[in-house]
Design an enzyme around this catalytic site. Sequence first.
Site, PDB file in Angstrom:
ATOM      1  CG  ASP A 138      18.422  16.430  81.698  1.00  0.00           C
ATOM      2  OD1 ASP A 138      17.958  17.443  81.246  1.00  0.00           O
ATOM      3  OD2 ASP A 138      18.041  15.887  82.951  1.00  0.00           O
ATOM      4  CE1 TYR A 158      15.433  17.719  90.289  1.00  0.00           C
ATOM      5  CE2 TYR A 158      14.862  15.699  89.471  1.00  0.00           C
ATOM      6  CZ  TYR A 158      14.513  16.663  90.194  1.00  0.00           C
ATOM      7  OH  TYR A 158      13.498  16.865  90.919  1.00  0.00           O
ATOM      8  NE  ARG A 215      -1.147   1.871  78.950  1.00  0.00           N
ATOM      9  CZ  ARG A 215      -1.234   0.557  78.565  1.00  0.00           C
ATOM     10  NH1 ARG A 215      -0.118   0.087  77.629  1.00  0.00           N
ATOM     11  NH2 ARG A 215      -2.394  -0.172  78.661  1.00  0.00           N
ATOM     12  CE  LYS A 243      12.654  21.893  86.432  1.00  0.00           C
ATOM     13  NZ  LYS A 243      11.839  20.714  86.664  1.00  0.00           N
TER      14      LYS A 243
HETATM   15  C1  PLP Z   1      17.891  18.934  84.882  1.00  0.00           C
HETATM   16  C2  PLP Z   1      16.401  18.206  84.997  1.00  0.00           C
HETATM   17  N1  PLP Z   1      16.306  17.179  84.601  1.00  0.00           N
HETATM   18  C3  PLP Z   1      15.187  16.454  84.941  1.00  0.00           C
HETATM   19  C4  PLP Z   1      14.403  16.986  86.038  1.00  0.00           C
HETATM   20  C5  PLP Z   1      13.181  16.398  86.397  1.00  0.00           C
HETATM   21  O1  PLP Z   1      11.952  16.572  85.731  1.00  0.00           O
HETATM   22  P1  PLP Z   1      10.427  16.555  86.286  1.00  0.00           P
HETATM   23  O2  PLP Z   1      10.557  17.363  87.517  1.00  0.00           O
HETATM   24  O3  PLP Z   1       9.702  17.112  85.395  1.00  0.00           O
HETATM   25  O4  PLP Z   1      10.144  15.135  86.680  1.00  0.00           O
HETATM   26  C6  PLP Z   1      14.676  18.154  86.337  1.00  0.00           C
HETATM   27  C7  PLP Z   1      13.596  18.812  87.498  1.00  0.00           C
HETATM   28  O5  PLP Z   1      13.850  19.655  88.140  1.00  0.00           O
HETATM   29  C8  PLP Z   1      15.839  18.780  86.302  1.00  0.00           C
HETATM   30  O6  PLP Z   1      15.933  20.094  86.731  1.00  0.00           O
END
Ligand code: PLP
Length: 381
Positions: free
Chosen positions: A169, A98, A46, A194
Amino acid sequence: MKYETKAIHSGLSDDHTIHGVNVPIHVSSTFIQKGLDEFGEYVYSRGSNPTRKNVETIVADLEGATYGFATATGMAAISLVFGLFKSGDKVLVNSNVYGGTYRYVSDILPTHGIEYEMVSDLNKLDLNTIDKDVKGIFVETPSNPLLDVTDLRRLAEFTKKNDILLIVDNTFLTSYFQKPLDLGVDIVVYSATKYYGGHSDLLAGLVVLNDDALNERLKFLHNTYGGVLNPFDSFLLARGIKTLPLRLEKHQENTEKLIEFIDKADIAEAIYYPGLKGNEGYEIQRNQATGSGAVFSIRLKKEYDIKKFINSLEIFALAVSLGGVESLLCHPATMTHESYPKELLDKLGIADNLIRFAIGIEDAQDLIDDLKQALDKAKGR
Ligand SMILES: Cc1ncc(COP(=O)(O)O)c(C=O)c1O
């Protein structure tokens, strides 16, 4: 070394016993220590694990950053970073982030005594009017699903002077197209599910940064929250990254061809893509990134039946997510952004005829032909 070379050769070096070209999947939860006063680098997975350390090193290297953390999901990365704030703090978040981020900010932060405010256009915000309690600004650029672009240099200049953490992000672009730390941002987060993973076969998140003190705190939180990336997915992620530059070039080339088709065919009331001349974010995007990626949204003209259109597609799959080799499309109002209240969806323009595309690396003409045949079936309602 250039990005393409680093994507393949960064990471931990061979342990000089087996000489494999790849770092193995170390599945040990615990590691044997030499003696009571002699602890090795790895103690318990961990806290740190060699396969995870490998991918964390690669990702930091690609970003030109000092530190990297790999988490179980993108949301684990985002919640890890929000763990830096404490009761009484306030954070600003750009609207149309998101849906999961919105859910976290609006539902979880207040239970910790942290206030939040959604800001519709950070570029227009008069920074001198910002509340003194603001300790963090969280930005997704380009944003989801309307691809708004936020000027990161402008924000960073302000946050540096005012002791505010600037968090970005960077999921839609990755460090291949945009390096927020170089623009003055403090912390970059990713859903590595992604483009970094790239094959829609894993969930992962990443956090990268340069600051020593923030790194110490995040290391503590990473180990304490425990949402770390497992060794199998760490391996898959490192494997995916080797082809990230190649894939992104093709993703973007296809996207440009599809947008050209959509524009010429005149099927959309609006096209949201920062790489398209005339889009509001076009100039800022050119100034802070080397590409615009492969996600875009359109508002389909009302003469097309959106349901028929989506159901008639044969190559494009109706699914949330993006960044995999296959082309996907989704309906943000009922899928990725269903957590937004109806008034917020209306205010932001996440309308019922809005479709978000995530373009894959198939043959561009096949994708165009798929759109054409589905449009023909959906016309004239
Ligand atoms: C721009 C963005 N940030 C964060 C996330 C969250 O990621 P995760 O689905 O890997 O938890 C997503 C998920 O679609 C996203 O599109």
